[in-house]
Motif scaffolding. Structure first.
Motif, mmCIF file in Angstrom:
data_model
loop_
_atom_site.group_PDB
_atom_site.id
_atom_site.type_symbol
_atom_site.label_atom_id
_atom_site.label_comp_id
_atom_site.label_asym_id
_atom_site.label_seq_id
_atom_site.Cartn_x
_atom_site.Cartn_y
_atom_site.Cartn_z
ATOM 1 N N ALA A 44 0.832 -1.201 0.000
ATOM 2 C CA ALA A 44 0.000 0.000 0.000
ATOM 3 C C ALA A 44 0.868 1.253 0.000
ATOM 4 C CB ALA A 44 -0.923 -0.005 1.213
ATOM 5 N N ARG A 45 1.930 1.250 0.827
ATOM 6 C CA ARG A 45 2.786 2.444 0.859
ATOM 7 C C ARG A 45 3.577 2.588 -0.426
ATOM 8 N NH1 ARG A 45 6.263 4.362 6.097
ATOM 9 N NH2 ARG A 45 8.021 3.215 5.227
ATOM 10 N N ALA A 46 3.969 1.485 -1.021
ATOM 11 C CA ALA A 46 4.657 1.555 -2.315
ATOM 12 C C ALA A 46 3.766 2.189 -3.367
ATOM 13 C CB ALA A 46 5.099 0.161 -2.750
ATOM 14 N N ALA A 47 2.467 1.871 -3.308
ATOM 15 C CA ALA A 47 1.525 2.455 -4.264
ATOM 16 C C ALA A 47 1.405 3.959 -4.099
ATOM 17 C CB ALA A 47 0.157 1.800 -4.103
ATOM 18 N N LEU A 48 1.713 4.461 -2.902
ATOM 19 C CA LEU A 48 1.597 5.898 -2.640
ATOM 20 C C LEU A 48 2.826 6.685 -3.091
ATOM 21 C CD1 LEU A 48 0.078 5.850 0.980
ATOM 22 C CD2 LEU A 48 -1.125 6.108 -1.197
ATOM 23 N N TYR A 49 4.004 6.056 -3.042
ATOM 24 C CA TYR A 49 5.228 6.831 -3.216
ATOM 25 C C TYR A 49 6.130 6.377 -4.360
ATOM 26 C CZ TYR A 49 3.871 8.572 1.366
ATOM 27 O OH TYR A 49 3.178 9.134 2.406
ATOM 28 N N GLU A 50 6.021 5.125 -4.801
ATOM 29 C CA GLU A 50 6.907 4.687 -5.871
ATOM 30 C C GLU A 50 6.539 5.366 -7.185
ATOM 31 O OE1 GLU A 50 7.059 0.468 -6.174
ATOM 32 O OE2 GLU A 50 8.377 0.242 -4.430
ATOM 33 N N GLN A 51 7.542 5.686 -7.962
ATOM 34 C CA GLN A 51 7.343 6.339 -9.262
ATOM 35 C C GLN A 51 7.385 5.305 -10.389
ATOM 36 O OE1 GLN A 51 6.576 9.524 -9.578
ATOM 37 N NE2 GLN A 51 6.763 9.882 -7.359
ATOM 38 N N PRO A 52 6.575 5.471 -11.421
ATOM 39 C CA PRO A 52 5.536 6.502 -11.547
ATOM 40 C C PRO A 52 4.317 6.147 -10.703
ATOM 41 C CG PRO A 52 5.475 5.068 -13.443
ATOM 42 C CD PRO A 52 6.645 4.610 -12.629
ATOM 43 N N VAL A 53 3.657 7.165 -10.175
ATOM 44 C CA VAL A 53 2.506 6.956 -9.300
ATOM 45 C C VAL A 53 1.255 6.714 -10.125
ATOM 46 C CG1 VAL A 53 1.015 8.026 -7.576
ATOM 47 C CG2 VAL A 53 3.488 8.335 -7.439
ATOM 48 N N ASP A 54 0.514 5.687 -9.747
ATOM 49 C CA ASP A 54 -0.800 5.430 -10.329
ATOM 50 C C ASP A 54 -1.807 6.235 -9.499
ATOM 51 O OD1 ASP A 54 -3.361 4.410 -10.911
ATOM 52 O OD2 ASP A 54 -2.556 2.439 -11.425
ATOM 53 N N GLU A 55 -2.287 7.346 -10.048
ATOM 54 C CA GLU A 55 -3.139 8.249 -9.288
ATOM 55 C C GLU A 55 -4.411 7.563 -8.796
ATOM 56 O OE1 GLU A 55 -2.528 11.261 -8.335
ATOM 57 O OE2 GLU A 55 -0.675 11.648 -9.430
ATOM 58 N N ALA A 56 -5.029 6.768 -9.653
ATOM 59 C CA ALA A 56 -6.265 6.092 -9.256
ATOM 60 C C ALA A 56 -6.010 5.126 -8.112
ATOM 61 C CB ALA A 56 -6.877 5.367 -10.448
ATOM 62 N N LEU A 57 -4.924 4.359 -8.183
ATOM 63 C CA LEU A 57 -4.589 3.411 -7.127
ATOM 64 C C LEU A 57 -4.240 4.153 -5.833
ATOM 65 C CD1 LEU A 57 -4.042 0.577 -6.083
ATOM 66 C CD2 LEU A 57 -1.734 0.723 -7.081
ATOM 67 N N ARG A 58 -3.479 5.231 -5.963
ATOM 68 C CA ARG A 58 -3.118 6.009 -4.770
ATOM 69 C C ARG A 58 -4.366 6.523 -4.055
ATOM 70 N NH1 ARG A 58 0.417 11.421 -5.342
ATOM 71 N NH2 ARG A 58 -1.510 12.084 -6.352
ATOM 72 N N ASN A 59 -5.304 7.057 -4.813
ATOM 73 C CA ASN A 59 -6.530 7.568 -4.198
ATOM 74 C C ASN A 59 -7.312 6.457 -3.501
ATOM 75 O OD1 ASN A 59 -5.904 10.097 -5.165
ATOM 76 N ND2 ASN A 59 -7.297 9.998 -6.909
ATOM 77 N N GLU A 60 -7.368 5.290 -4.134
ATOM 78 C CA GLU A 60 -8.097 4.176 -3.536
ATOM 79 C C GLU A 60 -7.420 3.679 -2.258
ATOM 80 O OE1 GLU A 60 -11.101 2.757 -4.294
ATOM 81 O OE2 GLU A 60 -11.219 4.585 -5.488
ATOM 82 N N VAL A 61 -6.095 3.685 -2.241
ATOM 83 C CA VAL A 61 -5.370 3.268 -1.026
ATOM 84 C C VAL A 61 -5.696 4.202 0.127
ATOM 85 C CG1 VAL A 61 -3.070 3.126 0.034
ATOM 86 C CG2 VAL A 61 -3.496 2.054 -2.196
ATOM 87 N N TRP A 62 -5.634 5.507 -0.119
ATOM 88 C CA TRP A 62 -5.932 6.457 0.951
ATOM 89 C C TRP A 62 -7.381 6.335 1.412
ATOM 90 C CZ3 TRP A 62 -2.571 8.283 3.966
ATOM 91 C CH2 TRP A 62 -1.333 8.747 3.545
ATOM 92 N N ARG A 63 -8.291 6.219 0.479
ATOM 93 C CA ARG A 63 -9.703 6.139 0.851
ATOM 94 C C ARG A 63 -9.978 4.890 1.684
ATOM 95 N NH1 ARG A 63 -13.162 6.769 -4.497
ATOM 96 N NH2 ARG A 63 -14.833 6.408 -2.993
ATOM 97 N N GLY A 64 -9.427 3.754 1.264
ATOM 98 C CA GLY A 64 -9.640 2.523 2.020
ATOM 99 C C GLY A 64 -9.017 2.575 3.401
ATOM 100 N N ALA A 65 -7.807 3.111 3.493
ATOM 101 C CA ALA A 65 -7.119 3.189 4.781
ATOM 102 C C ALA A 65 -7.837 4.142 5.727
ATOM 103 C CB ALA A 65 -5.673 3.639 4.569
ATOM 104 N N VAL A 66 -8.304 5.264 5.211
ATOM 105 C CA VAL A 66 -9.017 6.231 6.051
ATOM 106 C C VAL A 66 -10.326 5.637 6.563
ATOM 107 C CG1 VAL A 66 -10.292 8.422 6.000
ATOM 108 C CG2 VAL A 66 -7.961 8.299 5.078
#
Length: 250
Positions: A44-66
């Motif tokens: 999950a953290r790799a999806a947030l910070y590794e380049q290139p970032v997948d914006e859709a995946l990053r948003n889903e990770v944050w939403r699910g974690a929150v």
């Protein structure tokens, strides 16, 4: 009580999330391309910070974690034992950003890095209670809030305090008011001959919120490391104090 081998709240949270098996959250389910994918925390953290970032995946990770963190916070508030550690996990997901804020703010403004770390950590916890997990920008909202609070705290620390009203001018203005605009102070129980029975503490909505956060920190076992700089320690309640306009009946 076991000694904590760290002096940094971010180090403590990192150790708890990555090495304490009984606190480690389970896989995070996220919707990607119409399919549900289960990510462990490192993924999950790799999806947030590794380049290139997948914006859709990053948003889903944050939403699910929150969403999971808010469920945990609610469970902790009602005394449930079904708390899976997602409040700490959200802080851990934000940890690269929080650590960078603390390092930069302390280096540039001379603030104590540990105090800045505590401030940004609490900023995340506070903001978690306010944001909506349905907001696609919820992750950036959390990070922006933490960044703003961290830098504001560092600037206040560097200036040696915060601006306050001119006390003399305020006192003069109060003296010029009519008697019915004055305030009466009532203390229960009465003070002793040698002074008040305990230090005086004023309570407001913000301190009530602080008490709620302290209870959450207790539940997470972080009371000894999560703290607000320049906030007095609370003692047992020995009495009450009330303010009322002098013209108001008792």
């Amino acid at each position: 009580m076991a000694l904590i081998p760290y002096n940094s709240v971010l180090d403590v949270i990192h150790a708890r999330v990555t090495s304490a098996a009984h606190l480690r959250p389970g896989a995070l389910p996220v919707e990607v391309g119409g399919e549900t994918v289960h990510l462990d925390l490192p993924q999950a953290r790799a999806a947030l910070y590794e380049q290139p970032v997948d914006e859709a995946l990053r948003n889903e990770v944050w939403r699910g974690a929150v969403a999971l963190a808010q469920h945990d916070a609610l469970a902790a508030a009602i005394g449930s034992t079904e708390v899976t550690g997602w409040v700490e996990a959200v802080v851990w997901l934000a940890l690269p950003h929080l650590g960078r804020i603390a390092r930069q703010a302390s280096a540039r403004l001379g603030a104590d890095r540990r105090d800045v770390e505590s401030e940004v950590t609490l900023a995340i916890v506070e903001r978690l209670a306010e944001v909506s997990a349905d907001d696609p920008d919820v992750g950036m909202d959390l990070l922006r809030t933490a960044g703003r609070r961290g830098w504001e705290f560092a600037r206040r620390s560097a200036s040696g305090g915060q601006p306050v009203e001119d006390i003399v001018a305020v006192a003069d203005a109060r003296t010029a008011e009519s008697a019915e605009d004055f305030w009466e102070l009532t203390i229960t129980p009465p003070d002793r001959v040698d002074g008040l029975a305990a230090p005086l503490r004023l309570t407001s909505r913000s301190t009530v919120e602080g008490a709620r956060l302290s209870e959450l920190a207790d539940h997470l076992g972080l009371r000894e490391v999560v703290h607000r700089a320049h906030r007095p320690h609370r003692g047992p309640r020995l009495g009450s104090l009330s303010l009322r306009s002098a013209g108001v009946g008792r």
